[in-house]
Design a protein around this motif. Structure first.
Motif, PDB file in Angstrom:
ATOM      1  N   PRO A 216       0.816  -1.215   0.000  1.00 44.16           N
ATOM      2  CA  PRO A 216       0.000   0.000   0.000  1.00 44.16           C
ATOM      3  C   PRO A 216       0.849   1.264   0.000  1.00 44.16           C
ATOM      4  O   PRO A 216       1.927   1.302   0.588  1.00 44.16           O
ATOM      5  N   VAL A 217       0.366   2.271  -0.680  1.00 49.77           N
ATOM      6  CA  VAL A 217       0.938   3.619  -0.612  1.00 49.77           C
ATOM      7  C   VAL A 217      -0.028   4.433   0.253  1.00 49.77           C
ATOM      8  O   VAL A 217      -1.147   4.723  -0.167  1.00 49.77           O
ATOM      9  N   TYR A 218       0.396   4.754   1.456  1.00 52.75           N
ATOM     10  CA  TYR A 218      -0.514   5.358   2.422  1.00 52.75           C
ATOM     11  C   TYR A 218      -0.799   6.816   2.101  1.00 52.75           C
ATOM     12  O   TYR A 218       0.119   7.611   1.871  1.00 52.75           O
ATOM     13  N   GLY A 219      -2.067   7.124   2.082  1.00 49.45           N
ATOM     14  CA  GLY A 219      -2.519   8.475   1.795  1.00 49.45           C
ATOM     15  C   GLY A 219      -3.999   8.446   1.471  1.00 49.45           C
ATOM     16  O   GLY A 219      -4.530   7.418   1.025  1.00 49.45           O
ATOM     17  N   ILE A 220      -4.674   9.561   1.703  1.00 52.34           N
ATOM     18  CA  ILE A 220      -6.097   9.650   1.415  1.00 52.34           C
ATOM     19  C   ILE A 220      -6.290  10.151  -0.015  1.00 52.34           C
ATOM     20  O   ILE A 220      -5.730  11.171  -0.409  1.00 52.34           O
ATOM     21  N   VAL A 221      -7.065   9.410  -0.793  1.00 53.90           N
ATOM     22  CA  VAL A 221      -7.442   9.844  -2.140  1.00 53.90           C
ATOM     23  C   VAL A 221      -8.670  10.731  -1.967  1.00 53.90           C
ATOM     24  O   VAL A 221      -9.806  10.246  -1.896  1.00 53.90           O
ATOM     25  N   ARG A 222      -8.444  12.026  -1.888  1.00 55.70           N
ATOM     26  CA  ARG A 222      -9.470  12.955  -1.433  1.00 55.70           C
ATOM     27  C   ARG A 222     -10.736  12.938  -2.293  1.00 55.70           C
ATOM     28  O   ARG A 222     -11.852  13.047  -1.765  1.00 55.70           O
ATOM     29  N   GLU A 223     -10.571  12.821  -3.608  1.00 54.29           N
ATOM     30  CA  GLU A 223     -11.755  12.868  -4.458  1.00 54.29           C
ATOM     31  C   GLU A 223     -12.679  11.669  -4.253  1.00 54.29           C
ATOM     32  O   GLU A 223     -13.851  11.693  -4.634  1.00 54.29           O
ATOM     33  N   GLU A 224     -12.141  10.600  -3.630  1.00 53.34           N
ATOM     34  CA  GLU A 224     -12.958   9.409  -3.399  1.00 53.34           C
ATOM     35  C   GLU A 224     -13.657   9.417  -2.041  1.00 53.34           C
ATOM     36  O   GLU A 224     -14.487   8.544  -1.781  1.00 53.34           O
ATOM     37  N   LEU A 225     -13.336  10.377  -1.177  1.00 53.09           N
ATOM     38  CA  LEU A 225     -14.008  10.431   0.133  1.00 53.09           C
ATOM     39  C   LEU A 225     -15.517  10.627  -0.001  1.00 53.09           C
ATOM     40  O   LEU A 225     -16.300   9.860   0.579  1.00 53.09           O
ATOM     41  N   PRO A 226     -15.981  11.649  -0.744  1.00 53.26           N
ATOM     42  CA  PRO A 226     -17.436  11.785  -0.884  1.00 53.26           C
ATOM     43  C   PRO A 226     -18.073  10.619  -1.610  1.00 53.26           C
ATOM     44  O   PRO A 226     -19.184  10.194  -1.268  1.00 53.26           O
ATOM     45  N   GLN A 227     -17.372  10.066  -2.621  1.00 50.98           N
ATOM     46  CA  GLN A 227     -17.910   8.914  -3.340  1.00 50.98           C
ATOM     47  C   GLN A 227     -18.078   7.721  -2.396  1.00 50.98           C
ATOM     48  O   GLN A 227     -19.082   7.009  -2.445  1.00 50.98           O
ATOM     49  N   GLY A 228     -17.084   7.505  -1.552  1.00 49.50           N
ATOM     50  CA  GLY A 228     -17.163   6.406  -0.595  1.00 49.50           C
ATOM     51  C   GLY A 228     -18.296   6.583   0.397  1.00 49.50           C
ATOM     52  O   GLY A 228     -19.007   5.632   0.743  1.00 49.50           O
ATOM     53  N   LEU A 229     -18.484   7.820   0.861  1.00 50.33           N
ATOM     54  CA  LEU A 229     -19.576   8.097   1.796  1.00 50.33           C
ATOM     55  C   LEU A 229     -20.925   7.900   1.118  1.00 50.33           C
ATOM     56  O   LEU A 229     -21.850   7.323   1.705  1.00 50.33           O
ATOM     57  N   TYR A 230     -21.028   8.389  -0.124  1.00 43.70           N
ATOM     58  CA  TYR A 230     -22.281   8.195  -0.857  1.00 43.70           C
ATOM     59  C   TYR A 230     -22.588   6.712  -1.017  1.00 43.70           C
ATOM     60  O   TYR A 230     -23.742   6.293  -0.996  1.00 43.70           O
ATOM     61  N   PHE A 231     -21.529   5.910  -1.193  1.00 43.27           N
ATOM     62  CA  PHE A 231     -21.721   4.468  -1.379  1.00 43.27           C
ATOM     63  C   PHE A 231     -22.098   3.772  -0.069  1.00 43.27           C
ATOM     64  O   PHE A 231     -22.973   2.910  -0.040  1.00 43.27           O
ATOM     65  N   SER A 232     -21.438   4.143   1.036  1.00 41.85           N
ATOM     66  CA  SER A 232     -21.626   3.420   2.290  1.00 41.85           C
ATOM     67  C   SER A 232     -22.889   3.827   3.041  1.00 41.85           C
ATOM     68  O   SER A 232     -23.522   2.982   3.692  1.00 41.85           O
ATOM     69  N   ILE A 233     -23.277   5.093   2.956  1.00 42.38           N
ATOM     70  CA  ILE A 233     -24.435   5.562   3.732  1.00 42.38           C
ATOM     71  C   ILE A 233     -25.710   4.787   3.392  1.00 42.38           C
ATOM     72  O   ILE A 233     -26.457   4.394   4.302  1.00 42.38           O
ATOM     73  N   PRO A 234     -26.008   4.528   2.103  1.00 42.02           N
ATOM     74  CA  PRO A 234     -27.200   3.724   1.821  1.00 42.02           C
ATOM     75  C   PRO A 234     -27.163   2.340   2.458  1.00 42.02           C
ATOM     76  O   PRO A 234     -28.193   1.833   2.917  1.00 42.02           O
ATOM     77  N   PHE A 235     -25.991   1.727   2.498  1.00 38.72           N
ATOM     78  CA  PHE A 235     -25.888   0.404   3.111  1.00 38.72           C
ATOM     79  C   PHE A 235     -26.077   0.488   4.621  1.00 38.72           C
ATOM     80  O   PHE A 235     -26.647  -0.415   5.247  1.00 38.72           O
ATOM     81  N   ARG A 370     -27.637   7.292  -6.367  1.00 38.16           N
ATOM     82  CA  ARG A 370     -27.774   5.964  -5.763  1.00 38.16           C
ATOM     83  C   ARG A 370     -27.996   6.072  -4.261  1.00 38.16           C
ATOM     84  O   ARG A 370     -28.861   5.400  -3.683  1.00 38.16           O
ATOM     85  N   ALA A 371     -27.216   6.950  -3.633  1.00 35.97           N
ATOM     86  CA  ALA A 371     -27.344   7.132  -2.195  1.00 35.97           C
ATOM     87  C   ALA A 371     -28.700   7.708  -1.823  1.00 35.97           C
ATOM     88  O   ALA A 371     -29.293   7.329  -0.806  1.00 35.97           O
ATOM     89  N   SER A 372     -29.208   8.610  -2.654  1.00 34.41           N
ATOM     90  CA  SER A 372     -30.501   9.218  -2.375  1.00 34.41           C
ATOM     91  C   SER A 372     -31.621   8.187  -2.422  1.00 34.41           C
ATOM     92  O   SER A 372     -32.490   8.146  -1.535  1.00 34.41           O
ATOM     93  N   VAL A 373     -31.598   7.349  -3.458  1.00 30.19           N
ATOM     94  CA  VAL A 373     -32.643   6.329  -3.603  1.00 30.19           C
ATOM     95  C   VAL A 373     -32.585   5.320  -2.461  1.00 30.19           C
ATOM     96  O   VAL A 373     -33.588   5.060  -1.786  1.00 30.19           O
ATOM     97  N   MET A 374     -31.409   4.751  -2.241  1.00 32.92           N
ATOM     98  CA  MET A 374     -31.279   3.720  -1.218  1.00 32.92           C
ATOM     99  C   MET A 374     -31.429   4.305   0.177  1.00 32.92           C
ATOM    100  O   MET A 374     -32.016   3.685   1.065  1.00 32.92           O
TER     101      MET A 374
END
Length: 440
Positions: A216-235, A370-374
């Motif tokens: 792993p190359v440690y670091g936060i991929v900032r542009e994926e933070l909101p995408q990840g939240l949008y994905f996880s919140i519906p679940f 997707r997050a809105s619907v789910m």
């Protein structure tokens, strides 16, 4: 076009190869589900009604928390690595950081709050320790093991992903059999230790399996933070909805009804695995096919819908026919089990139908929609399920299930088709000016 079929774009594999891949993927999930069901049956018999109900309750809380652990980083890894393998090290480091931070926070919050609601030992310190151990096992280690499966899926290494699923399920079954049948474990406190050791060993095996793919190359991929939240919140919200019925039933129904219903719910989840096998096989290819717009994958998604619906109907029929066998596994005390399973088994059909649309939106990067619907479906569904369960248990619970899932089919496909039209119109708007400039 390859993007319009069920096979991976550009792979040019024959259709038979895709069928074999699905058979392997579906077979692994079904074997894993059967092993989980056997584990569930062993624990139900040996722990007894009271201890088993506590185990189910704490596991339900962990099932909600595990979707928050990692903040949706796993989906980002599958999507980004499926499109560009060079992103693997960065996305792996992104996952490790978010999983570690969020996992520790979730375990600490649970260790503080849950001892007020659950008693696994008369000694307060032991009670906190056991609950903490269960949370570490069922949140952090489960997330690490599932991450391994997703890493292999991102690399289109479905065989290794299948091995993770099957190996994890079989390891838990062996642990339950040794603990309960051989060593006579009869309390959740004792089982928590066995469960923890099992997960540690599986996690070590998973680390060994993926270490050759890159560090792993440690670091936060900032542009994926909101995408990840949008994905996880519906679940997360869906997990809340899926456990609202269990929480309310524990207050208003008998122990037998609660236990039989929890097993019926597990059977519903198991029957959906045949559809999940298709979705997990299709997702990396859909991410590639939709890179230039969701409309490019419309025909592909339509064919997936037909396949998923057919598979879900077959799964429901199989569960309905085999339901009378379940009391032999769980014991004669589960008198409502067969009828509950046969009522719930058909819910898998609408679930399969709307999941295809949501998977397509996720693969194309339309996570806000997707997050809105789910999310909205889960919030309203949780409220409806809780009210219906409280008002008329358990009939109200069953009715609410069908109402919610059918509504999800209508809304999810309406949103999907709207985005297909939008992407298609956007493509035309770009093509026409470019053509005019070329002709000029």
């Amino acid at each position: 076009m390859a993007s319009e079929g069920l096979r991976e774009p550009g792979a040019h594999r024959p259709f038979l190869s895709m069928i074999m891949s699905y058979a392997a993927s579906g077979g692994s999930l079904i074997i894993g589900s059967a092993a989980q069901l056997l584990t569930f049956a062993i624990l139900a018999r040996w722990l007894g009604v009271h201890e088993f109900s506590v185990f189910v309750a704490i596991t339900a809380v962990a099932n909600i928390a595990v979707h928050l652990c990692g903040l949706g980083a796993m989906e980002c890894l599958v999507r980004r690595v499926a499109r560009d393998r060079s992103m693997y090290s960065r996305m792996l480091g992104h996952n490790v950081i978010l999983t570690a931070i969020s996992g520790i926070v979730l375990v600490l919050l649970g260790a503080i709050a849950l001892p007020f609601f659950f008693t696994l030992s008369a000694d307060p310190a032991t009670n906190i320790a056991v609950i903490t151990l269960m949370l570490i096992t069922n949140i952090i280690f489960v997330r690490v093991i599932v991450l391994t499966e997703q890493i292999f899926l991102a690399h289109s290494n479905f065989a290794s992903a299948n091995k993770v699923v099957v190996g994890f399920a079989i390891a838990r079954t062996i642990a339950a059999a040794l603990a309960c049948i051989v060593f006579g474990v009869a309390t959740v406190a004792s089982w928590a230790v066995w469960q923890f050791v099992c997960h540690v060993l599986v996690a070590i095996g998973c680390w060994y399996a993926v270490k050759g793919l890159g560090r792993p190359v440690y670091g936060i991929v900032r542009e994926e933070l909101p995408q990840g939240l949008y994905f996880s919140i519906p679940f997360i919200l869906r997990a809340v909805r899926q456990n609202a019925d269990l929480l309310v039933l524990s207050l208003v129904a008998s122990a037998e009804v609660m236990s039989s219903y929890s097993v019926a719910r597990r059977m519903l989840e198991s029957s959906y695995l045949s559809v999940e096998a298709l979705n997990r096989l299709i997702y990396p290819g859909s991410a590639k096919a939709t890179a230039s717009g969701l409309h490019h994958a419309f025909e592909r998604v339509r064919k997936v819908l037909v396949a998923a619906t057919s598979i879900s109907i077959a799964a429901a029929i199989a569960v309905f026919v085999l339901a009378p066998v379940l009391p032999y596994l769980f014991g004669k005390d589960y008198v409502s089990l067969v009828s509950f399973v046969r009522i719930l088994c058909w819910v898998v059909v609408p679930i399969a139908m709307w999941s295809v649309a949501m998977e397509a939106l996720g693969a194309s990067g339309h996570h806000p929609a997707r997050a809105s619907v789910m999310g909205l479906g889960s919030v309203l569904g949780a409220a409806l399920t809780a009210w219906a369960t409280w008002y008329a248990p358990p009939a109200g619970t069953f009715i609410s299930f069908y109402v919610i899932e059918i509504a999800m089919v209508i809304v999810s496909w309406s949103v999907f088709l709207r985005f297909v039209r939008r992407d298609r119109e956007g493509a035309v708007e770009h093509v026409v000016p470019a053509r005019m400039a070329h002709e000029g």
